[in-house]
Scaffold this motif. Structure first.
Motif, PDB file in Angstrom:
ATOM      1  N   PRO A 113     -30.026  21.609  20.030  1.00 40.11           N
ATOM      2  CA  PRO A 113     -29.113  22.340  19.149  1.00 40.11           C
ATOM      3  C   PRO A 113     -29.852  23.213  18.135  1.00 40.11           C
ATOM      4  CG  PRO A 113     -28.474  20.037  19.312  1.00 40.11           C
ATOM      5  CD  PRO A 113     -29.830  20.154  19.943  1.00 40.11           C
ATOM      6  N   ILE A 114     -29.246  24.332  17.822  1.00 40.39           N
ATOM      7  CA  ILE A 114     -29.779  25.233  16.813  1.00 40.39           C
ATOM      8  C   ILE A 114     -28.635  25.606  15.880  1.00 40.39           C
ATOM      9  CG2 ILE A 114     -29.398  27.221  18.332  1.00 40.39           C
ATOM     10  CD1 ILE A 114     -31.760  28.577  16.962  1.00 40.39           C
ATOM     11  N   ARG A 115     -28.903  25.641  14.577  1.00 40.32           N
ATOM     12  CA  ARG A 115     -27.839  25.946  13.617  1.00 40.32           C
ATOM     13  C   ARG A 115     -27.369  27.382  13.800  1.00 40.32           C
ATOM     14  NH1 ARG A 115     -28.494  26.326   7.102  1.00 40.32           N
ATOM     15  NH2 ARG A 115     -26.378  27.026   6.657  1.00 40.32           N
ATOM     16  N   ILE A 116     -26.052  27.542  13.866  1.00 38.89           N
ATOM     17  CA  ILE A 116     -25.463  28.855  14.098  1.00 38.89           C
ATOM     18  C   ILE A 116     -25.229  29.546  12.757  1.00 38.89           C
ATOM     19  CG2 ILE A 116     -23.501  30.099  15.087  1.00 38.89           C
ATOM     20  CD1 ILE A 116     -23.211  27.676  17.033  1.00 38.89           C
ATOM     21  N   THR A 117     -26.050  30.530  12.475  1.00 42.63           N
ATOM     22  CA  THR A 117     -25.965  31.295  11.231  1.00 42.63           C
ATOM     23  C   THR A 117     -25.937  32.784  11.556  1.00 42.63           C
ATOM     24  OG1 THR A 117     -28.367  31.484  10.992  1.00 42.63           O
ATOM     25  CG2 THR A 117     -27.320  29.516  10.038  1.00 42.63           C
ATOM     26  N   VAL A 118     -25.653  33.583  10.555  1.00 48.52           N
ATOM     27  CA  VAL A 118     -25.673  35.037  10.738  1.00 48.52           C
ATOM     28  C   VAL A 118     -27.072  35.478  11.160  1.00 48.52           C
ATOM     29  CG1 VAL A 118     -25.455  37.270   9.566  1.00 48.52           C
ATOM     30  CG2 VAL A 118     -23.782  35.466   9.122  1.00 48.52           C
ATOM     31  N   GLU A 150     -22.201  27.946  10.702  1.00 53.59           N
ATOM     32  CA  GLU A 150     -22.181  26.566  10.213  1.00 53.59           C
ATOM     33  C   GLU A 150     -22.973  26.420   8.920  1.00 53.59           C
ATOM     34  OE1 GLU A 150     -22.487  24.062  14.356  1.00 53.59           O
ATOM     35  OE2 GLU A 150     -24.252  25.195  13.742  1.00 53.59           O
ATOM     36  N   ASP A 151     -22.445  25.563   8.025  1.00 55.08           N
ATOM     37  CA  ASP A 151     -23.291  25.131   6.914  1.00 55.08           C
ATOM     38  C   ASP A 151     -24.115  23.947   7.421  1.00 55.08           C
ATOM     39  OD1 ASP A 151     -21.710  22.799   6.782  1.00 55.08           O
ATOM     40  OD2 ASP A 151     -20.419  23.627   5.225  1.00 55.08           O
ATOM     41  N   ILE A 152     -24.993  23.426   6.586  1.00 52.55           N
ATOM     42  CA  ILE A 152     -25.910  22.368   7.030  1.00 52.55           C
ATOM     43  C   ILE A 152     -25.155  21.124   7.503  1.00 52.55           C
ATOM     44  CG2 ILE A 152     -27.695  20.750   6.262  1.00 52.55           C
ATOM     45  CD1 ILE A 152     -28.764  22.991   4.475  1.00 52.55           C
ATOM     46  N   ARG A 159     -24.737  18.075  15.817  1.00 52.47           N
ATOM     47  CA  ARG A 159     -25.864  17.398  16.447  1.00 52.47           C
ATOM     48  C   ARG A 159     -25.529  15.937  16.753  1.00 52.47           C
ATOM     49  NH1 ARG A 159     -29.990  18.574  11.966  1.00 52.47           N
ATOM     50  NH2 ARG A 159     -31.131  16.803  12.811  1.00 52.47           N
ATOM     51  N   CYS A 160     -24.900  15.279  15.781  1.00 51.19           N
ATOM     52  CA  CYS A 160     -24.549  13.864  15.965  1.00 51.19           C
ATOM     53  C   CYS A 160     -23.476  13.680  17.030  1.00 51.19           C
ATOM     54  CB  CYS A 160     -24.097  13.260  14.634  1.00 51.19           C
ATOM     55  SG  CYS A 160     -25.421  13.092  13.417  1.00 51.19           S
ATOM     56  N   TYR A 161     -22.486  14.570  17.046  1.00 53.31           N
ATOM     57  CA  TYR A 161     -21.439  14.493  18.070  1.00 53.31           C
ATOM     58  C   TYR A 161     -22.065  14.621  19.464  1.00 53.31           C
ATOM     59  CZ  TYR A 161     -17.921  15.252  14.378  1.00 53.31           C
ATOM     60  OH  TYR A 161     -17.115  15.142  13.263  1.00 53.31           O
ATOM     61  N   LYS A 162     -23.020  15.510  19.591  1.00 53.80           N
ATOM     62  CA  LYS A 162     -23.683  15.737  20.884  1.00 53.80           C
ATOM     63  C   LYS A 162     -24.424  14.472  21.325  1.00 53.80           C
ATOM     64  CE  LYS A 162     -26.397  19.427  23.060  1.00 53.80           C
ATOM     65  NZ  LYS A 162     -25.333  20.255  23.606  1.00 53.80           N
ATOM     66  N   ILE A 163     -25.080  13.813  20.375  1.00 49.40           N
ATOM     67  CA  ILE A 163     -25.815  12.583  20.675  1.00 49.40           C
ATOM     68  C   ILE A 163     -24.850  11.462  21.068  1.00 49.40           C
ATOM     69  CG2 ILE A 163     -27.226  10.750  19.647  1.00 49.40           C
ATOM     70  CD1 ILE A 163     -28.525  13.019  17.938  1.00 49.40           C
ATOM     71  N   ILE A 164     -23.757  11.343  20.341  1.00 48.87           N
ATOM     72  CA  ILE A 164     -22.745  10.326  20.654  1.00 48.87           C
ATOM     73  C   ILE A 164     -22.170  10.559  22.050  1.00 48.87           C
ATOM     74  CG2 ILE A 164     -20.452   9.452  20.047  1.00 48.87           C
ATOM     75  CD1 ILE A 164     -21.214   9.915  17.090  1.00 48.87           C
ATOM     76  N   ASN A 182     -31.995   9.585  16.156  1.00 44.87           N
ATOM     77  CA  ASN A 182     -32.143  10.630  17.170  1.00 44.87           C
ATOM     78  C   ASN A 182     -31.896  12.023  16.600  1.00 44.87           C
ATOM     79  OD1 ASN A 182     -32.751   8.749  19.139  1.00 44.87           O
ATOM     80  ND2 ASN A 182     -30.646   8.590  19.882  1.00 44.87           N
ATOM     81  N   ALA A 183     -30.993  12.106  15.620  1.00 47.66           N
ATOM     82  CA  ALA A 183     -30.677  13.404  15.017  1.00 47.66           C
ATOM     83  C   ALA A 183     -31.701  13.803  13.965  1.00 47.66           C
ATOM     84  CB  ALA A 183     -29.281  13.364  14.394  1.00 47.66           C
TER      85      ALA A 183
END
Length: 209
Positions: A113-118, A150-152, A159-164, A182-183
């Protein structure tokens, strides 16, 4: 059957297989070229980076088997778009919306995962200068960015949802301390999102029953 006969038939068998493989590769080569060209026509402002992400298998195959053709047909390297009176901002706005939606889908599907920012979107598409300096001329783009960036904390949750989800798929016991580990999220931050993760965990476990 003597050894010469065996060698003869073995040689013919190998030759047939090689010809068959070569024919399949040629067919795939032509098909992948068509798909790359079609993608460039559909998204005229697409960057090389985004094209490579969207057509990953095609890009890798062509790079290995016909790099010269690939380099000649890739979109030109994008330069910073400078404001001029002749820019059609309405048209550019519509193009950006299409490309950002496409990229957003790709970013969500990435294994890492990568944070989605401008900034992330701008760099990936080669349009960061316009997003930073001319966003007021791109109302639809601005609205879309406000919706998907996304904010932090939102990024940490995703990220956590993806791991779950992965733990459920792999039939591993879902414990939040493992999710946190893991996150790679610090405890002070994790405590803030823990109640939401508890709810999400219960929801997907119930849904899987």
């Amino acid at each position: 059957m003597d050894s010469k006969t065996v060698k003869k038939y073995l040689g013919e068998y190998r030759k047939i297989n090689e010809e068959k493989k070569y024919s399949i590769d040629l067919d795939r080569l032509q098909q992948y070229k068509k798909e790359i060209i079609s993608g460039i026509k559909q998204y005229p402002y697409i960057s090389r980076t985004t094209l490579r992400e969207i057509f990953k298998k095609q890009y890798i195959f062509l790079y290995r088997h016909d790099k010269e053709w690939l380099m000649e047909n890739l979109p030109p390297k994008q330069k910073k778009h400078l404001f001029t009176k002749t820019v059609n901002w309405t048209n550019r706005d519509n193009v950006y919306v299409r490309e950002i939606k496409l990229l957003h889908k790709q970013l969500l599907e990435r294994q890492q995962p990568i944070r989605i920012t401008v900034s992330t979107i701008g760099r990936e598409l080669g349009i960061l200068a316009n997003l930073q300096h001319h966003l007021d001329k791109l109302p639809n783009t601005k609205s879309l960015l406000e919706e998907i960036t996304e904010d932090i904390q939102e990024y940490q949750l995703r990220r956590c949802y993806k791991i779950i989800n992965r733990m459920l798929l792999e039939k591993v016991a879902i414990t939040l301390w493992k999710v946190q580990r893991n996150a790679g999220i610090k405890s002070v931050c994790f405590q803030k999102i823990k109640p939401l993760l508890e709810l999400y965990k219960e929801k997907i476990i119930n849904r899987s029953k």
